[in-house]
Design a protein around this motif. Structure first.
Motif, PDB file in Angstrom:
ATOM      1  N   ILE A 254       0.424  -1.062   0.256  1.00  0.00           N
ATOM      2  CA  ILE A 254       0.139   0.060   0.197  1.00  0.00           C
ATOM      3  C   ILE A 254       0.815   0.879  -0.601  1.00  0.00           C
ATOM      4  O   ILE A 254       0.738   2.236  -1.108  1.00  0.00           O
ATOM      5  N   LEU A 255       1.685   1.562   0.928  1.00  0.00           N
ATOM      6  CA  LEU A 255       2.911   2.900   0.922  1.00  0.00           C
ATOM      7  C   LEU A 255       3.589   2.326  -0.668  1.00  0.00           C
ATOM      8  O   LEU A 255       3.403   3.885  -0.972  1.00  0.00           O
ATOM      9  N   ASN A 256       3.917   1.707  -0.780  1.00  0.00           N
ATOM     10  CA  ASN A 256       4.938   1.630  -1.957  1.00  0.00           C
ATOM     11  C   ASN A 256       4.246   2.616  -3.378  1.00  0.00           C
ATOM     12  O   ASN A 256       4.303   2.800  -4.105  1.00  0.00           O
ATOM     13  N   PHE A 257       2.836   1.959  -3.027  1.00  0.00           N
ATOM     14  CA  PHE A 257       1.684   2.455  -4.346  1.00  0.00           C
ATOM     15  C   PHE A 257       1.920   3.990  -4.552  1.00  0.00           C
ATOM     16  O   PHE A 257       2.019   4.637  -5.098  1.00  0.00           O
ATOM     17  N   TYR A 258       1.665   4.869  -3.128  1.00  0.00           N
ATOM     18  CA  TYR A 258       1.683   5.780  -3.124  1.00  0.00           C
ATOM     19  C   TYR A 258       3.299   7.109  -2.749  1.00  0.00           C
ATOM     20  O   TYR A 258       3.232   7.914  -2.164  1.00  0.00           O
ATOM     21  N   SER A 259       4.240   5.937  -2.946  1.00  0.00           N
ATOM     22  CA  SER A 259       5.747   6.416  -2.943  1.00  0.00           C
ATOM     23  C   SER A 259       5.973   8.045  -3.888  1.00  0.00           C
ATOM     24  O   SER A 259       6.378   8.445  -3.502  1.00  0.00           O
ATOM     25  N   VAL A 260       5.777   7.210  -5.341  1.00  0.00           N
ATOM     26  CA  VAL A 260       5.738   8.451  -6.092  1.00  0.00           C
ATOM     27  C   VAL A 260       4.484   8.935  -6.499  1.00  0.00           C
ATOM     28  O   VAL A 260       4.497  10.243  -6.539  1.00  0.00           O
TER      29      VAL A 260
END
Length: 352
Positions: A254-260
């Motif tokens: 989930i967090l990686n999806f919104y990293s960039v």
């Protein structure tokens, strides 16, 4: 007349522009309210039945109430957690859901559930009352609000499943599903359908099994053998969800999806992706090389903030990519977001 002054003076001040945009938004809102009133008047002219009027009236009141509750938290990341209300607190799935809620709270995410017991209570136990939100359904059984969210102002009580399900998907930035019954399966397929058809913006959909569980593993085997192998879905549709037995892995997805990647928005015939970092020219070339199949025409390119984004003023300074998306290959669009996050992620780390 002071000609020198007239040359240097801007024709329209920044205040005038902001005022004009605010007036335009206010006018658009009033037009929509007038449309709602006009629709109500048409119901009278149509001779709508009392039963139909009750449904429409209750649905409108429920949604207005829910939107009022959620509005103050619109800019706060939230995840919806689905799963069985019957899961006991000693079961591995309960423990997984509680740990998931705790880890998401550590990342300052809010956790939305159906406010009942079982998996819903577990996720709320994990995140705590301050970061818990609930959308309770009025049923004759199983669905009293759990003690974490009960009597909290962030708890909404609804009569209709369809209004409740709208809130579950509309108001959040991710969905996590644990083992459950008919309702959980319904919510899984509906969320996937809404994302696959573009009726809901891209977001992470995570299926979480117990450490030794195979609930979602068995579900995925069904999807592959009965849907994918029979060409009822496309291979790229498998990118729309992520399955794991590990809570930390689920949170990271989930967090990686919104990293960039930050968010997306359609502006006329163009899809705009807002990012947390400016993509270099050579990276944009790679995007065009790898994802030209999702374009109607033209290329993927940097674009400025559009005036139609005035209601997203908090995102005005983010870099943007724009392109004419064919609106069909949503799975490929998800793969493109993953490509952006992986390719530009190191730039975020360098800034930190």
């Amino acid at each position: 007349m002071n000609k020198k002054h007239s040359k240097t003076r801007p024709l329209v001040s920044e205040t005038d522009v902001l005022t004009t945009e605010h007036e335009a938004v206010t006018e658009a809102r009033q037009e929509l309210i007038d449309e709602i009133k006009e629709t109500a008047d048409k119901l009278s002219r149509d001779g709508a039945t009392t039963g139909d009027l009750k449904i429409l009236s209750r649905a409108l009141r429920e949604l207005r109430y829910a939107f009022k509750v959620f509005t103050p938290y619109r800019q706060h990341r939230k995840v919806t957690v689905f799963g069985s209300a019957r899961t006991k607190d000693v079961e591995p799935d309960f423990v997984q859901a509680e740990e998931f809620g705790r880890q998401m709270a550590e990342e300052e995410w809010m956790v939305l559930t159906g406010a009942g017991g079982g998996i819903m209570e577990a996720a709320h136990r994990g995140c705590g009352r301050e970061l818990a939100m609930g959308v309770n359904i009025l049923l004759p059984f199983e669905q009293d609000a759990n003690p974490i969210i009960n009597n909290d102002p962030k708890l909404v009580h609804l009569k209709y499943f369809f209004t409740r399900k709208l809130i579950f998907v509309k108001e959040v930035h991710a969905v996590a599903l644990f083992a459950g019954g008919f309702g959980t399966q319904d919510e899984a397929f509906e969320t996937l359908t809404l994302v696959q058809t573009g009726k809901r913006d891209l977001m992470p959909i995570v299926l979480v099994d117990a450490p030794d569980g195979d609930y979602w593993k068995g579900w995925e085997e069904f999807i592959k053998s009965k849907l994918l192998d029979k060409n009822l879905i496309s291979p790229e549709d498998m990118s729309l969800y992520y399955r794991t037995n590990d809570v930390e892995d689920a949170v990271e997805e989930i967090l990686n999806f919104y990293s960039v990647y930050n968010s997306m928005r359609f502006i006329k015939d163009q899809l705009v992706l807002r990012l947390h970092v400016e993509p270099p020219a050579e990276f944009i070339e790679k995007l065009n090389d790898n994802f030209s199949d999702i374009l109607l025409s033209g290329k993927i390119e940097r674009v400025p903030t559009h005036r139609f984004e005035a209601d997203d003023a908090h995102l005005a300074d983010l870099p943007r990519l724009g392109f004419k998306f064919n609106r069909r290959f949503i799975g490929r669009l998800r793969q493109m977001v993953d490509f952006i996050n992986e390719g530009l992620g190191p730039l975020i780390e360098d800034d930190e």
